[in-house]
Write an enzyme that holds these catalytic residues in place. Sequence first.
Site, PDB file in Angstrom:
ATOM      1  N   GLY A  39      55.036 120.526  81.043  1.00  0.00           N
ATOM      2  CA  GLY A  39      55.316 119.407  80.144  1.00  0.00           C
ATOM      3  C   GLY A  39      55.729 119.790  78.731  1.00  0.00           C
ATOM      4  O   GLY A  39      56.423 119.028  78.056  1.00  0.00           O
ATOM      5  N   GLU A  92      50.914 122.065  73.613  1.00  0.00           N
ATOM      6  CA  GLU A  92      50.762 121.082  74.694  1.00  0.00           C
ATOM      7  C   GLU A  92      51.691 119.889  74.483  1.00  0.00           C
ATOM      8  O   GLU A  92      52.055 119.574  73.358  1.00  0.00           O
ATOM      9  CB  GLU A  92      49.310 120.561  74.718  1.00  0.00           C
ATOM     10  CG  GLU A  92      48.482 121.054  75.890  1.00  0.00           C
ATOM     11  CD  GLU A  92      48.919 120.500  77.249  1.00  0.00           C
ATOM     12  OE1 GLU A  92      50.111 120.229  77.476  1.00  0.00           O
ATOM     13  OE2 GLU A  92      48.044 120.359  78.103  1.00  0.00           O
ATOM     14  N   LYS A 124      46.600 111.066  72.848  1.00  0.00           N
ATOM     15  CA  LYS A 124      46.236 109.740  73.383  1.00  0.00           C
ATOM     16  C   LYS A 124      44.713 109.621  73.302  1.00  0.00           C
ATOM     17  O   LYS A 124      44.008 109.806  74.285  1.00  0.00           O
ATOM     18  CB  LYS A 124      46.694 109.678  74.849  1.00  0.00           C
ATOM     19  CG  LYS A 124      47.199 108.336  75.320  1.00  0.00           C
ATOM     20  CD  LYS A 124      47.269 108.289  76.831  1.00  0.00           C
ATOM     21  CE  LYS A 124      48.474 108.942  77.447  1.00  0.00           C
ATOM     22  NZ  LYS A 124      48.541 108.732  78.919  1.00  0.00           N
ATOM     23  N   PHE A 145      51.420 105.384  79.651  1.00  0.00           N
ATOM     24  CA  PHE A 145      51.839 106.565  80.406  1.00  0.00           C
ATOM     25  C   PHE A 145      53.280 106.845  80.011  1.00  0.00           C
ATOM     26  O   PHE A 145      54.179 106.056  80.272  1.00  0.00           O
ATOM     27  CB  PHE A 145      51.715 106.363  81.925  1.00  0.00           C
ATOM     28  CG  PHE A 145      51.851 107.680  82.631  1.00  0.00           C
ATOM     29  CD1 PHE A 145      50.741 108.491  82.821  1.00  0.00           C
ATOM     30  CD2 PHE A 145      53.096 108.141  83.038  1.00  0.00           C
ATOM     31  CE1 PHE A 145      50.873 109.744  83.418  1.00  0.00           C
ATOM     32  CE2 PHE A 145      53.233 109.390  83.629  1.00  0.00           C
ATOM     33  CZ  PHE A 145      52.115 110.189  83.822  1.00  0.00           C
ATOM     34  N   ASP A 152      56.644 114.060  82.523  1.00  0.00           N
ATOM     35  CA  ASP A 152      57.152 113.544  83.801  1.00  0.00           C
ATOM     36  C   ASP A 152      56.231 112.494  84.413  1.00  0.00           C
ATOM     37  O   ASP A 152      55.064 112.368  84.044  1.00  0.00           O
ATOM     38  CB  ASP A 152      57.242 114.693  84.811  1.00  0.00           C
ATOM     39  CG  ASP A 152      55.850 115.122  85.292  1.00  0.00           C
ATOM     40  OD1 ASP A 152      55.008 115.452  84.435  1.00  0.00           O
ATOM     41  OD2 ASP A 152      55.603 115.095  86.512  1.00  0.00           O
TER      42      ASP A 152
END
Length: 168
Positions: A39, A92, A124, A145, A152
Amino acid sequence: MNITTLISAKEISNRVSELGQDISNDYQGTVILISVLKGSICFMADLLRSIDSDVTIEFISISSYKGAMKGHISLHDNSIEDIQGKHVILVEDIVDSGRTLSFLIELLSKKNPKSIDVCTLLDKPARREVEIPLSYIGFEIDDYFVVGYGLDVNQKYRNLPYIGYIEQ
Ligand code: IMP
Ligand code: MG
């Protein structure tokens, strides 16, 4: 599927430049950026180019499972170079429950780096289960999301240049 833009490509680019400047100012000597695959690939590539102090890169591949195997984390590749006595930044895409980073920080701590900081593009906080100190945060987001810019859903939409959420 309908994707609504949450953070535009321009906003991402501006913020990543700022994070790169912060990192450049904060470290004397070399810092090792460790990208958590897959990611963080876009973020890593842009962040790297916005740092003008000494930097090297490594990659670590990890999956966290949801559903029945929730909380199970699998490490695919742990072939990172010796980090003993060195400054490390984990790069990240997003911190959600915090479990992935908690696992990685514990793993890397055993290799005795001089320091471990976390640089995440997205935070988040609404879904946090494990508290993680985050040194660099791109954007705090609500409980969406999100996909795009490396993130993804079922391996899709990583190629979007912006970050958006899927409208149900
Ligand atoms: P955590 O261990 O719950 O913090 O989850 C972290 C990982 O789950 C991230 O590195 C992402 O790969 C994935 N993830 C969490 N939230 C999202 C999201 O909104 N979109 C895409 N991937 C996500
Ligand atoms: Mg990730």
